[in-house]
Scaffold this motif. Structure first.
Motif, PDB file in Angstrom:
ATOM      1  N   VAL A  57      13.379  64.312  74.266  1.00  0.00           N
ATOM      2  CA  VAL A  57      14.055  65.600  74.034  1.00  0.00           C
ATOM      3  C   VAL A  57      13.888  66.484  75.282  1.00  0.00           C
ATOM      4  CG1 VAL A  57      14.080  67.710  72.619  1.00  0.00           C
ATOM      5  CG2 VAL A  57      13.759  65.464  71.534  1.00  0.00           C
ATOM      6  N   TYR A 113      20.520  74.225  73.473  1.00  0.00           N
ATOM      7  CA  TYR A 113      20.408  73.506  72.199  1.00  0.00           C
ATOM      8  C   TYR A 113      19.520  72.274  72.364  1.00  0.00           C
ATOM      9  CZ  TYR A 113      24.109  71.446  74.972  1.00  0.00           C
ATOM     10  OH  TYR A 113      24.822  70.928  76.035  1.00  0.00           O
ATOM     11  N   LEU A 126      17.977  68.880  69.671  1.00  0.00           N
ATOM     12  CA  LEU A 126      17.775  68.243  68.358  1.00  0.00           C
ATOM     13  C   LEU A 126      16.544  67.360  68.443  1.00  0.00           C
ATOM     14  CD1 LEU A 126      21.109  66.580  67.115  1.00  0.00           C
ATOM     15  CD2 LEU A 126      19.857  68.474  66.021  1.00  0.00           C
ATOM     16  N   TRP A 180      19.388  62.507  66.522  1.00  0.00           N
ATOM     17  CA  TRP A 180      20.518  62.308  67.437  1.00  0.00           C
ATOM     18  C   TRP A 180      21.507  61.318  66.817  1.00  0.00           C
ATOM     19  CZ3 TRP A 180      18.310  61.474  73.124  1.00  0.00           C
ATOM     20  CH2 TRP A 180      17.507  62.566  73.463  1.00  0.00           C
ATOM     21  N   GLY A 181      22.767  61.472  67.186  1.00  0.00           N
ATOM     22  CA  GLY A 181      23.770  60.475  66.815  1.00  0.00           C
ATOM     23  C   GLY A 181      24.397  60.667  65.453  1.00  0.00           C
ATOM     24  N   ASN A 182      24.206  61.846  64.851  1.00  0.00           N
ATOM     25  CA  ASN A 182      24.803  62.121  63.534  1.00  0.00           C
ATOM     26  C   ASN A 182      25.839  63.239  63.573  1.00  0.00           C
ATOM     27  OD1 ASN A 182      23.116  60.343  61.788  1.00  0.00           O
ATOM     28  ND2 ASN A 182      21.474  61.589  62.641  1.00  0.00           N
ATOM     29  N   GLY A 183      26.121  63.754  64.766  1.00  0.00           N
ATOM     30  CA  GLY A 183      27.080  64.854  64.884  1.00  0.00           C
ATOM     31  C   GLY A 183      26.531  66.201  64.442  1.00  0.00           C
ATOM     32  N   TYR A 184      25.195  66.298  64.277  1.00  0.00           N
ATOM     33  CA  TYR A 184      24.630  67.566  63.807  1.00  0.00           C
ATOM     34  C   TYR A 184      24.824  68.685  64.828  1.00  0.00           C
ATOM     35  CZ  TYR A 184      22.167  65.126  59.989  1.00  0.00           C
ATOM     36  OH  TYR A 184      21.850  64.412  58.870  1.00  0.00           O
ATOM     37  N   MET A 185      24.647  68.375  66.124  1.00  0.00           N
ATOM     38  CA  MET A 185      24.769  69.452  67.105  1.00  0.00           C
ATOM     39  C   MET A 185      26.219  69.898  67.239  1.00  0.00           C
ATOM     40  SD  MET A 185      23.054  71.567  68.686  1.00  0.00           S
ATOM     41  CE  MET A 185      21.378  70.963  68.812  1.00  0.00           C
ATOM     42  N   HIS A 186      27.137  68.964  67.134  1.00  0.00           N
ATOM     43  CA  HIS A 186      28.555  69.339  67.172  1.00  0.00           C
ATOM     44  C   HIS A 186      28.845  70.341  66.046  1.00  0.00           C
ATOM     45  CE1 HIS A 186      32.824  68.766  68.060  1.00  0.00           C
ATOM     46  NE2 HIS A 186      32.998  68.868  66.758  1.00  0.00           N
ATOM     47  N   ASN A 235      22.085  64.159  82.168  1.00  0.00           N
ATOM     48  CA  ASN A 235      21.977  64.340  80.714  1.00  0.00           C
ATOM     49  C   ASN A 235      23.336  64.039  80.066  1.00  0.00           C
ATOM     50  OD1 ASN A 235      21.206  65.044  78.158  1.00  0.00           O
ATOM     51  ND2 ASN A 235      20.419  67.081  78.701  1.00  0.00           N
ATOM     52  N   ARG A 268      28.385  64.927  76.800  1.00  0.00           N
ATOM     53  CA  ARG A 268      29.343  64.484  75.758  1.00  0.00           C
ATOM     54  C   ARG A 268      29.473  65.552  74.673  1.00  0.00           C
ATOM     55  NH1 ARG A 268      26.982  59.391  76.225  1.00  0.00           N
ATOM     56  NH2 ARG A 268      25.784  59.622  74.300  1.00  0.00           N
ATOM     57  N   THR A 269      28.339  66.122  74.272  1.00  0.00           N
ATOM     58  CA  THR A 269      28.372  67.172  73.242  1.00  0.00           C
ATOM     59  C   THR A 269      29.242  68.339  73.708  1.00  0.00           C
ATOM     60  OG1 THR A 269      26.224  66.559  72.339  1.00  0.00           O
ATOM     61  CG2 THR A 269      26.905  68.832  71.990  1.00  0.00           C
ATOM     62  N   ARG A 329      33.066  67.299  74.022  1.00  0.00           N
ATOM     63  CA  ARG A 329      33.705  67.163  72.697  1.00  0.00           C
ATOM     64  C   ARG A 329      34.068  68.530  72.106  1.00  0.00           C
ATOM     65  NH1 ARG A 329      30.779  62.184  71.329  1.00  0.00           N
ATOM     66  NH2 ARG A 329      28.894  63.421  71.279  1.00  0.00           N
TER      67      ARG A 329
END
Ligand SMILES: CC(C)(COP(=O)(O)OP(=O)(O)OC[C@H]1O[C@@H](n2cnc3c(N)ncnc32)[C@H](O)[C@@H]1OP(=O)(O)O)[C@@H](O)C(=O)NCCC(=O)NCCS
Length: 185
Positions: free
Chosen positions: A36, A100, A102, A107-113, A140, A145-146, A149
């Motif tokens: 992280v 931000y 997580l 990671w990888g669940n779309g939570y930050m999006h 990074n 990507r975050t 997107r």
């Protein structure tokens, strides 16, 4: 003078809310994890005292309005997944920076999006900001990507801008305009 006030925002899966004392163990777990913190602007936490200092700084910024860093928790069970923030607020130009993180298991669940979509809506609609900025390490790729997107555009590359743990690193600067955000929603 600042307008950054702690708020509570909800999304289908998440609640974004002010951080409290009971979050300390989760905050420590998130911000002590080497993956992280790999590209963070300061070294990983090594003890709970540092987590307590971090929480005190966050809560002081709630008081003076200089920044708002919210906890991101699951609505179903309250587990704290990470944090997201608006800071470096410039009132006259109606802009702020976002940050931000997580916890590694999430990671990888779309939570930050999902969380940042709510935070950006709040920044542009309720706080009336015109522009958001993000400063990331070029290596990074997950963070890039975050941002991409969400519609952030890469605006510049600043060389050797950070020294963390003795390591010198560059910045890639991203920006998102309110009019672009509104056009894509
Ligand atoms: C940056 C960071 C938050 C990105 O985490 P993330 O989980 O990839 O964030 P997102 O919410 O954007 O998730 C998108 C990923 O979830 C996947 N995903 C799974 N379910 C999803 C869903 N329901 N909706 C959207 N995406 C979903 C996507 O496919 C995507 O995976 P991919 O990037 O491999 O294609 C995380 O890596 C982190 O905390 N890093 C450390 C801290 C850091 O560097 N912060 C930035 C400093 S500037």
């Amino acid at each position: 003078m600042s307008v950054l006030e702690p708020v509570t925002l909800t999304t289908p899966r998440l609640i974004l809310r002010p951080l409290i004392e009971a979050d300390l163990p989760a905050l420590f777990a998130i911000f002590s994890h080497p993956e992280v913190m790999r590209y963070w602007s300061y070294p990983a936490l090594t003890d709970m005292t540092q987590a307590r200092d971090m929480l005190q700084r966050i809560q002081a910024s709630y008081q003076d309005g200089s920044a708002v860093r919210l906890g991101i928790a699951l609505r179903c069970d309250g587990v704290l997944l990470g944090t997201c923030a608006l800071f470096n607020f410039h009132e006259a130009s109606r802009r702020a920076e976002i940050g931000y993180a997580l916890g590694r298991p999430h990671w990888g669940n779309g939570y930050m999006h999902e969380a940042l979509t709510a935070l950006i809506n709040h920044a542009f609609a309720s706080l009336d900001l015109l522009r958001l900025e993000a400063d990331i390490d070029p290596r990074n790729t997950g963070s890039a990507r975050t941002l991409e997107r969400l519609g952030f555009q890469k605006e510049g590359h600043l060389r050797e801008r950070w020294v963390v743990n003795g390591e010198v690193s560059d910045t890639v600067w991203y920006g998102l305009l309110r009019r672009e955000w509104q056009n894509t929603r």
